[in-house]
Design a protein around this motif. Sequence first.
Motif, short mmCIF file in Angstrom:
data_model
loop_
_atom_site.label_atom_id
_atom_site.label_comp_id
_atom_site.label_asym_id
_atom_site.label_seq_id
_atom_site.Cartn_x
_atom_site.Cartn_y
_atom_site.Cartn_z
N LYS A 62 -30.04 -74.61 -32.40
CA LYS A 62 -29.74 -75.71 -31.69
C LYS A 62 -28.15 -75.90 -31.88
O LYS A 62 -27.56 -76.32 -30.72
CB LYS A 62 -30.55 -76.86 -31.88
N GLU A 63 -27.84 -75.75 -32.99
CA GLU A 63 -26.25 -75.74 -33.32
C GLU A 63 -25.38 -74.93 -33.11
O GLU A 63 -24.32 -74.96 -32.73
CB GLU A 63 -26.49 -76.26 -34.62
N PHE A 64 -25.76 -73.48 -33.25
CA PHE A 64 -24.81 -72.28 -32.91
C PHE A 64 -25.75 -71.33 -31.85
O PHE A 64 -26.73 -71.46 -31.88
CB PHE A 64 -24.75 -71.61 -34.19
N THR A 65 -24.62 -70.44 -31.29
CA THR A 65 -24.98 -69.43 -30.47
C THR A 65 -25.13 -68.06 -31.29
O THR A 65 -24.02 -67.85 -31.87
CB THR A 65 -24.18 -69.37 -29.06
N PHE A 66 -26.15 -67.40 -31.53
CA PHE A 66 -26.31 -66.39 -32.35
C PHE A 66 -26.32 -64.83 -31.53
O PHE A 66 -26.80 -65.01 -30.58
CB PHE A 66 -27.45 -66.44 -33.20
N ASP A 67 -25.36 -64.06 -32.29
CA ASP A 67 -25.52 -62.53 -31.22
C ASP A 67 -26.94 -61.96 -31.58
O ASP A 67 -27.76 -61.18 -31.03
CB ASP A 67 -24.54 -61.63 -31.78
N VAL A 68 -27.24 -61.92 -33.04
CA VAL A 68 -28.63 -61.51 -33.60
C VAL A 68 -29.15 -62.44 -34.36
O VAL A 68 -28.78 -63.08 -35.08
CB VAL A 68 -28.15 -60.12 -34.38
N ILE A 69 -30.62 -62.24 -34.39
CA ILE A 69 -31.64 -62.96 -35.21
C ILE A 69 -32.23 -61.65 -35.88
O ILE A 69 -33.05 -60.94 -35.27
CB ILE A 69 -32.54 -63.80 -34.49
N LEU A 70 -32.29 -61.61 -37.17
CA LEU A 70 -33.04 -60.74 -38.09
C LEU A 70 -33.94 -61.60 -38.53
O LEU A 70 -33.88 -62.59 -39.64
CB LEU A 70 -31.97 -60.34 -38.98
N ALA A 71 -35.36 -61.32 -38.21
CA ALA A 71 -36.25 -62.28 -38.89
C ALA A 71 -37.38 -61.48 -39.27
O ALA A 71 -37.96 -60.43 -39.00
CB ALA A 71 -37.06 -62.74 -37.62
N PRO A 129 -32.46 -66.48 -24.93
CA PRO A 129 -33.22 -65.35 -24.27
C PRO A 129 -32.33 -64.08 -24.33
O PRO A 129 -32.61 -62.91 -24.38
CB PRO A 129 -33.34 -65.77 -22.79
N THR A 130 -30.77 -64.26 -24.49
CA THR A 130 -29.81 -62.98 -24.67
C THR A 130 -29.63 -62.69 -26.12
O THR A 130 -28.88 -61.68 -26.10
CB THR A 130 -28.62 -63.46 -23.79
N THR A 131 -30.12 -63.60 -26.95
CA THR A 131 -29.84 -62.96 -28.41
C THR A 131 -30.56 -61.87 -28.88
O THR A 131 -32.00 -62.03 -28.59
CB THR A 131 -30.19 -64.33 -29.34
N MET A 132 -30.16 -60.99 -29.39
CA MET A 132 -31.14 -59.81 -29.92
C MET A 132 -31.89 -60.28 -31.01
O MET A 132 -31.41 -60.70 -31.95
CB MET A 132 -30.07 -58.75 -30.33
N VAL A 133 -33.21 -59.71 -31.01
CA VAL A 133 -34.02 -59.96 -32.16
C VAL A 133 -34.50 -58.77 -32.81
O VAL A 133 -34.93 -57.91 -32.17
CB VAL A 133 -35.21 -60.88 -31.74
N VAL A 134 -34.34 -58.77 -34.12
CA VAL A 134 -34.67 -57.47 -34.78
C VAL A 134 -35.63 -58.10 -36.08
O VAL A 134 -35.23 -59.25 -36.50
CB VAL A 134 -33.38 -57.03 -35.47
N VAL A 135 -36.81 -57.54 -36.11
CA VAL A 135 -37.69 -58.10 -37.00
C VAL A 135 -37.56 -57.16 -38.24
O VAL A 135 -37.29 -55.97 -38.14
CB VAL A 135 -39.21 -58.43 -36.45
N ASP A 136 -37.92 -57.48 -39.47
CA ASP A 136 -37.98 -56.77 -40.67
C ASP A 136 -39.37 -56.87 -41.30
O ASP A 136 -39.80 -57.99 -41.33
CB ASP A 136 -36.89 -57.09 -41.62
N LEU A 193 -43.22 -58.28 -27.39
CA LEU A 193 -43.02 -59.94 -26.99
C LEU A 193 -41.59 -60.21 -26.82
O LEU A 193 -41.04 -61.19 -26.96
CB LEU A 193 -43.60 -60.74 -27.84
N GLY A 194 -40.79 -59.07 -27.09
CA GLY A 194 -39.39 -59.29 -26.76
C GLY A 194 -38.33 -58.98 -28.08
O GLY A 194 -37.15 -59.06 -27.96
N ALA A 195 -38.78 -58.51 -29.04
CA ALA A 195 -37.88 -58.29 -30.29
C ALA A 195 -37.50 -56.70 -29.82
O ALA A 195 -38.08 -56.05 -29.08
CB ALA A 195 -38.76 -57.84 -31.47
N GLU A 196 -36.21 -56.54 -30.10
CA GLU A 196 -35.46 -55.29 -29.57
C GLU A 196 -35.88 -54.06 -30.41
O GLU A 196 -35.75 -53.03 -30.02
CB GLU A 196 -33.84 -55.60 -29.40
N ASP A 197 -35.90 -54.41 -31.72
CA ASP A 197 -36.18 -53.19 -32.75
C ASP A 197 -36.54 -53.77 -33.88
O ASP A 197 -36.71 -55.16 -34.17
CB ASP A 197 -34.71 -52.80 -32.96
N TYR A 198 -36.62 -53.15 -35.18
CA TYR A 198 -37.19 -53.31 -36.37
C TYR A 198 -36.47 -52.64 -37.50
O TYR A 198 -35.88 -51.54 -37.22
CB TYR A 198 -38.68 -53.26 -36.35
N VAL A 199 -36.34 -53.23 -38.57
CA VAL A 199 -36.06 -52.50 -40.03
C VAL A 199 -37.34 -52.45 -40.76
O VAL A 199 -37.84 -53.32 -40.82
CB VAL A 199 -34.84 -52.89 -40.72
N ILE A 200 -37.53 -51.40 -41.72
CA ILE A 200 -38.89 -51.50 -42.49
C ILE A 200 -38.26 -51.67 -44.01
O ILE A 200 -37.08 -50.85 -44.39
CB ILE A 200 -39.43 -49.88 -42.37
#
Length: 124
Positions: free
Chosen positions: A45-54, A75-82, A97-104
């Motif tokens: 809510k406070e910031f606009t992020f380029d990437v979310i690593l979750a 909706p335009t923020t890249m989501v990467v799951v770890d 569901l919309g995550a762009e990529d992942y890291v193991i």
Amino acid sequence: MSRKMILIVEPDRDVSELFARALETHRDCKCYLASNERDALDLLKEFTFDVILADMGAVMAEDYSLLRKFRRIAPTTMVVVDAYLHQKHHISRALSLGAEDYVIKPITVEVFRKKMDALCFAVA
């Protein structure tokens, strides 16, 4: 290239700080840390992020509700799951569901930086 804003959603403080240091000492970016859904949504809510690593555990809780909220709020923020290798079926669901990529995890700092470079810092 402008400074990247990255939100790291990870309940393990040591892991989130490791990810943040690995990125901030390697690239021109600013990392914000959230240990839970409430903190992550407050930061969104406070910031606009380029990437979310979750963290996958946070993402898949309550039928992937956090990932769905990320997609709705940013909706335009890249989501990467770890995730860990044993969470492979959850990775597939998160990608659908919309995550762009992942890291193991576990992952070395060098491999993590290369993966994030390819995903988030590639020159267009």
